[in-house]
Design a protein around this motif. Structure first.
Motif, PDB file in Angstrom:
ATOM      1  N   TYR A   1      -8.137   6.032  -0.067  1.00 16.35           N
ATOM      2  CA  TYR A   1      -9.246   6.994  -0.138  1.00 16.35           C
ATOM      3  C   TYR A   1     -10.314   6.429  -1.054  1.00 16.35           C
ATOM      4  O   TYR A   1     -10.290   5.236  -1.353  1.00 16.35           O
ATOM      5  CB  TYR A   1      -8.744   8.354  -0.600  1.00 16.35           C
ATOM      6  CG  TYR A   1      -8.005   8.336  -1.923  1.00 16.35           C
ATOM      7  CD1 TYR A   1      -6.680   7.904  -1.984  1.00 16.35           C
ATOM      8  CD2 TYR A   1      -8.636   8.713  -3.087  1.00 16.35           C
ATOM      9  CE1 TYR A   1      -6.014   7.857  -3.192  1.00 16.35           C
ATOM     10  CE2 TYR A   1      -7.964   8.678  -4.299  1.00 16.35           C
ATOM     11  CZ  TYR A   1      -6.654   8.247  -4.352  1.00 16.35           C
ATOM     12  OH  TYR A   1      -5.983   8.202  -5.550  1.00 16.35           O
TER      13      TYR A   1
ATOM     14  N   GLU B   1       4.649   8.807   2.161  1.00 15.10           N
ATOM     15  CA  GLU B   1       4.434   8.332   0.802  1.00 15.10           C
ATOM     16  C   GLU B   1       5.360   9.018  -0.205  1.00 15.10           C
ATOM     17  O   GLU B   1       5.860   8.404  -1.135  1.00 15.10           O
ATOM     18  CB  GLU B   1       2.977   8.643   0.438  1.00 15.10           C
ATOM     19  CG  GLU B   1       2.413   7.757  -0.619  1.00 15.10           C
ATOM     20  CD  GLU B   1       0.909   7.963  -0.746  1.00 15.10           C
ATOM     21  OE1 GLU B   1       0.299   8.632   0.112  1.00 15.10           O
ATOM     22  OE2 GLU B   1       0.364   7.445  -1.716  1.00 15.10           O
TER      23      GLU B   1
ATOM     24  N   ASN C   1       2.049  -0.267   1.958  1.00 18.25           N
ATOM     25  CA  ASN C   1       3.263   0.220   1.321  1.00 18.25           C
ATOM     26  C   ASN C   1       3.325   1.752   1.437  1.00 18.25           C
ATOM     27  O   ASN C   1       3.654   2.461   0.499  1.00 18.25           O
ATOM     28  CB  ASN C   1       3.319  -0.229  -0.138  1.00 18.25           C
ATOM     29  CG  ASN C   1       4.727  -0.110  -0.696  1.00 18.25           C
ATOM     30  OD1 ASN C   1       5.684   0.131   0.050  1.00 18.25           O
ATOM     31  ND2 ASN C   1       4.858  -0.245  -2.007  1.00 18.25           N
ATOM     32  N   ALA C   2       2.951   2.241   2.612  1.00 19.53           N
ATOM     33  CA  ALA C   2       3.031   3.665   2.972  1.00 19.53           C
ATOM     34  C   ALA C   2       2.116   4.576   2.172  1.00 19.53           C
ATOM     35  O   ALA C   2       2.300   5.778   2.162  1.00 19.53           O
ATOM     36  CB  ALA C   2       4.473   4.180   2.918  1.00 19.53           C
ATOM     37  N   SER C   3       1.110   4.011   1.498  1.00 14.52           N
ATOM     38  CA  SER C   3       0.245   4.907   0.724  1.00 14.52           C
ATOM     39  C   SER C   3      -1.088   5.169   1.433  1.00 14.52           C
ATOM     40  O   SER C   3      -1.507   4.393   2.286  1.00 14.52           O
ATOM     41  CB  SER C   3       0.012   4.338  -0.667  1.00 14.52           C
ATOM     42  OG  SER C   3      -0.583   3.074  -0.558  1.00 14.52           O
ATOM     43  N   THR C   4      -1.718   6.267   1.063  1.00  7.57           N
ATOM     44  CA  THR C   4      -2.994   6.664   1.653  1.00  7.57           C
ATOM     45  C   THR C   4      -4.147   6.001   0.904  1.00  7.57           C
ATOM     46  O   THR C   4      -4.129   5.949  -0.316  1.00  7.57           O
ATOM     47  CB  THR C   4      -3.141   8.198   1.561  1.00  7.57           C
ATOM     48  OG1 THR C   4      -2.038   8.787   2.243  1.00  7.57           O
ATOM     49  CG2 THR C   4      -4.434   8.675   2.190  1.00  7.57           C
TER      50      THR C   4
ATOM     51  N   ALA D   1       8.022   6.290   5.876  1.00  9.24           N
ATOM     52  CA  ALA D   1       6.601   6.169   6.207  1.00  9.24           C
ATOM     53  C   ALA D   1       5.821   7.227   5.446  1.00  9.24           C
ATOM     54  O   ALA D   1       4.609   7.164   5.334  1.00  9.24           O
ATOM     55  CB  ALA D   1       6.389   6.347   7.704  1.00  9.24           C
TER      56      ALA D   1
ATOM     57  N   LEU E   1       2.181   0.289   7.780  1.00  7.90           N
ATOM     58  CA  LEU E   1       3.000   0.740   6.650  1.00  7.90           C
ATOM     59  C   LEU E   1       3.216  -0.401   5.657  1.00  7.90           C
ATOM     60  O   LEU E   1       3.168  -0.222   4.442  1.00  7.90           O
ATOM     61  CB  LEU E   1       4.349   1.260   7.155  1.00  7.90           C
ATOM     62  CG  LEU E   1       4.289   2.608   7.873  1.00  7.90           C
ATOM     63  CD1 LEU E   1       5.548   2.850   8.693  1.00  7.90           C
ATOM     64  CD2 LEU E   1       4.100   3.731   6.856  1.00  7.90           C
TER      65      LEU E   1
ATOM     66  N   ILE F   1       0.091   6.769   8.466  1.00  9.59           N
ATOM     67  CA  ILE F   1       0.783   7.749   9.313  1.00  9.59           C
ATOM     68  C   ILE F   1      -0.192   8.565  10.155  1.00  9.59           C
ATOM     69  O   ILE F   1       0.197   9.538  10.794  1.00  9.59           O
ATOM     70  CB  ILE F   1       1.722   8.685   8.505  1.00  9.59           C
ATOM     71  CG1 ILE F   1       0.978   9.334   7.353  1.00  9.59           C
ATOM     72  CG2 ILE F   1       2.929   7.943   8.010  1.00  9.59           C
ATOM     73  CD1 ILE F   1       1.778  10.423   6.653  1.00  9.59           C
TER      74      ILE F   1
ATOM     75  N   LYS G   1       8.783   7.505   0.085  1.00 14.22           N
ATOM     76  CA  LYS G   1       8.732   6.106  -0.315  1.00 14.22           C
ATOM     77  C   LYS G   1       8.724   6.014  -1.842  1.00 14.22           C
ATOM     78  O   LYS G   1       9.467   5.235  -2.438  1.00 14.22           O
ATOM     79  CB  LYS G   1       7.481   5.456   0.286  1.00 14.22           C
ATOM     80  CG  LYS G   1       7.479   3.958   0.276  1.00 14.22           C
ATOM     81  CD  LYS G   1       6.618   3.404  -0.844  1.00 14.22           C
ATOM     82  CE  LYS G   1       5.247   4.018  -0.819  1.00 14.22           C
ATOM     83  NZ  LYS G   1       4.420   3.600  -1.929  1.00 14.22           N
TER      84      LYS G   1
END
Lengths: 334, 311
Positions: free
Chosen positions: A163, B40, A158-161, B38, A154, A256, B43
């Motif tokens: 792609y 997005e 910074n909790a982003s996906t 957690a 995380l 996640i 956040k």
């Protein structure tokens, strides 16, 4: 020690009776798989079709790779609860590397694979060292690592996906050869390597020995510290490979993903007949265990059962497998 | 920096034994209780709220997040400690629409202005506790219907569709499913199956592959969030049916932008999550400054996003 069981016999000894008993044990799990396949083939219209078999193999792959690693750890009497979180960490590290601007796609993918495996090995070494050096149950250590790896994943993203991977990499994840997913073939190759290491090398035999009786293995002059770290490191490396397979299949990496993957891996290993107390089992059993879980998940959806029923049945199957294993153990010891 | 100031203020207040902390600085304190950081979506929402605090400059924000979507206890503890700290307002996105009712009732009784956003508290639970509280948030059902209607319009009457649901028991998952069902009814679609993939990409990928095996003639998919839509689109590609099955999602996360652009996804729904917490804080400050108390459901913006909106 039970010398009639091949898994417990010294390296290199080929004992016909023992081999046949191992076959018998694997056959029990194989039989359960065959029964499931027959049941679903009869009760559903689409189960036994080429495209559905391709689907099942695709769906089994990630869990199978994680389960191979888990087999090593459970064989020495340990457990690794961190694999799902570590998978997510490896994936976001690899994803970050893969999407670095200005890298040639082939180089980016190569570096990503290497970095995922290194990240996995790093956590494996960490788990192994701490549990071996301070003699802390791996249950506790890996419970800690579960949180560390998830938090790290995380933090990194910074909790982003992540792609937008190279197109060739994304396409690779869906590639099949005669209907068999390439990713599954990779997993199968890993099973073969793991089988060889566990069944045919001194290293593998010592792992069984530690699971059976750690003190005896120590007295026999084996460096228990080294072997424990090795088992967790192998598990970590496989988690790194699992992360790449996840990314190839789904074309994303996110902090996640992988929640609860460790439980599926443990279930596959246990259904596959490996003893949770260590020293007994095989990676071939694990392969069958992972297939049972995959076939069950697929078949129950095709049957049209509700989500909640599906979850309950999967739970019952895990318990049933362990009960059956008790009988199998008696049978092979007789 | 700011943290050390808070500690210093706390120590000072403690040694003098007078409530200086709230007096030293006239700015109202707003306690923000978030869901899993957690995720997005939340956040970004928190970052939006922090930017809002810096921009307005007339209040102090204290934010608490959770470890996971189902970590209800952390939220209850956060509400309780905010009551102890005597904050001026609590702005909360409840993780459970029933469990948070009793602690929030205690907060209201303690004279704290409470604003409920994102997910609405359960009406019956509120009634039983004697709590009247407005809800500031998007219409998840209406949003899902926007996406579902776009799908129905594209496919026409009688089209065979499936729904991929969110977590069973989650209020927004239930609302979105109802919205999709509204579209199924209004557009006379043929709903073949509806199952949960627990908001997850991998699970949605597996689930949809299997649904496609059971129903090879699926024409459209309604996913309750975009993470699941990602898994569905990948399953369609793997089955060699790219372009033959239309997918709609919800949330408008960055990862679906390329899919919308390539028309692998028909539409998604933006509920402006980034501004959602900030808007709720605005509402709370309005009440604190002597404005009218909030009533009923204060709806926030939702918008259908299609390939036309992606540059």
């Amino acid at each position: 020690m039970d010398s009639t069981d091949i898994d417990r016999s010294p390296a290199g000894r080929a004992d016909f009776a023992a081999v046949s008993k191992t076959v018998l044990r694997e056959a029990g799990i194989g039989l359960a798989l065959v029964v499931l396949i027959i049941v679903f083939s009869v009760t559903t219209q689409h189960f036994l079709t080429a495209s559905n078999i391709t689907n099942i193999l695709t769906q089994v792959t990630i869990n199978l790779v994680l389960s191979i690693g888990m087999t090593f750890v459970i064989l020495i009497g340990g457990i690794d609860l961190s694999v799902g979180s570590v998978l997510s960490f490896c994936a976001v590290v690899a994803g970050t590397v893969m999407t670095l601007p200005g890298l040639d796609p082939a180089l980016a993918v190569t570096l990503a694979v290497i970095s995922a495996v290194i990240a996995g090995i790093g956590f494996g070494l960490f788990n192994g060292f701490i549990s071996a050096y301070w003699a802390i149950p791996s249950f506790i250590v890996t419970l800690g690592t579960l949180n560390i790896a998830r938090g790290a994943a995380l933090q990194v993203t910074n909790a982003s996906t992540i792609y937008s991977f190279p197109a060739a990499f994304n396409a690779f994840g869906s590639r099949t050869i005669y209907g068999v997913p390439v990713l599954f073939l990779i997993a199968l190759l890993l099973v073969a390597i793991a089988w060889f290491v566990l069944a045919k090398t001194v290293f593998g035999r010592v792992l069984y020995g530690i699971g059976n009786n750690e003190e005896a293995a120590r007295l026999a002059g084996h460096n228990i510290f080294f072997y424990k770290i090795a088992a967790f490191t192998i598990c970590g490396a496989l988690v790194g490979i699992g992360a790449i397979i996840y990314m190839a299949r789904l074309n994303i990496a996110s902090p996640i993903i992988g929640i609860g993957f460790e439980l599926n891996a443990i279930a596959a290993v246990i259904i596959g007949g490996t003893s949770l107390s260590g020293g007994r089992g095989s990676v071939v059993g694990t392969l069958l265990g992972a297939c049972i879980i995959g076939v069950l998940a697929n078949g129950l959806i095709l049957l049209g059962l509700s989500d909640f029923m599906r979850q309950m049945i999967t739970g019952f199957v895990i318990i049933l497998a362990v009960i059956l294993d008790k009988y199998r153990e008696r049978l092979t010891k007789a | 920096m700011r943290f050390s100031k808070i500690i210093a203020a706390g120590l000072l207040a403690g040694t003098l034994m007078v409530p200086i902390a709230s007096h030293a600085d006239d700015k109202p304190v707003v306690g923000l209780v978030m869901k899993s950081l957690a995720n997005e979506f939340f956040k970004n929402m928190l970052e939006g709220a922090k930017a809002h605090e810096a921009k307005r400059g007339d209040y102090t924000l204290k934010a608490v997040g959770m470890q996971s979507e189902t970590d209800i206890e952390t939220q209850i503890n956060a509400v309780e400690s905010f009551i102890t700290e005597k904050v001026d307002a609590i702005v909360i996105a409840p993780a459970d629409s029933r469990a948070l009712v009793p602690p929030l009732k205690r907060a209201v009784d303690a004279g704290i202005t409470v604003v409920n956003f994102d997910v609405s508290l359960d009406e019956k639970a509120k009634q039983e506790a004697g709590l009247t509280l407005a809800f500031v948030g998007p219409d998840n059902r209406g949003g899902a219907k926007l996406a579902g209607d776009a799908l129905a319009k594209k496919l026409g009457q009688g089209a065979k569709v499936v729904i991929i649901e969110g977590n069973p028991g989650a209020d927004n998952a239930a609302q979105r499913k109802l919205g999709f069902m509204d579209s199924v009814e209004a557009g006379k679609l043929d709903l073949l199956d509806s199952r949960t993939a627990h908001w997850e990409t991998e699970e949605a990928n597996t689930l949809f592959s299997n649904m496609l095996t059971a129903h090879p003639d699926i024409q459209g998919v309604m996913a309750a969030n975009d993470s699941m839509a990602l898994g569905v689109v990948k399953a369609i590609d793997a089955a060699g049916k790219t372009g033959k099955i239309e997918v709609v999602g919800f949330d408008n996360i960055p990862a679906v932008q390329p899919l919308l652009k390539e028309k692998k996804m028909l539409a998604t729904v933006d509920q402006f999550g980034q501004e959602m917490a900030a808007n709720a804080v605005d509402k709370a400050l309005g009440v604190l400054k002597g404005g009218k108390p909030l009533e009923g459901w204060v709806k926030t913006d939702i918008k259908l996003v299609t390939s036309d909106d992606v540059k």
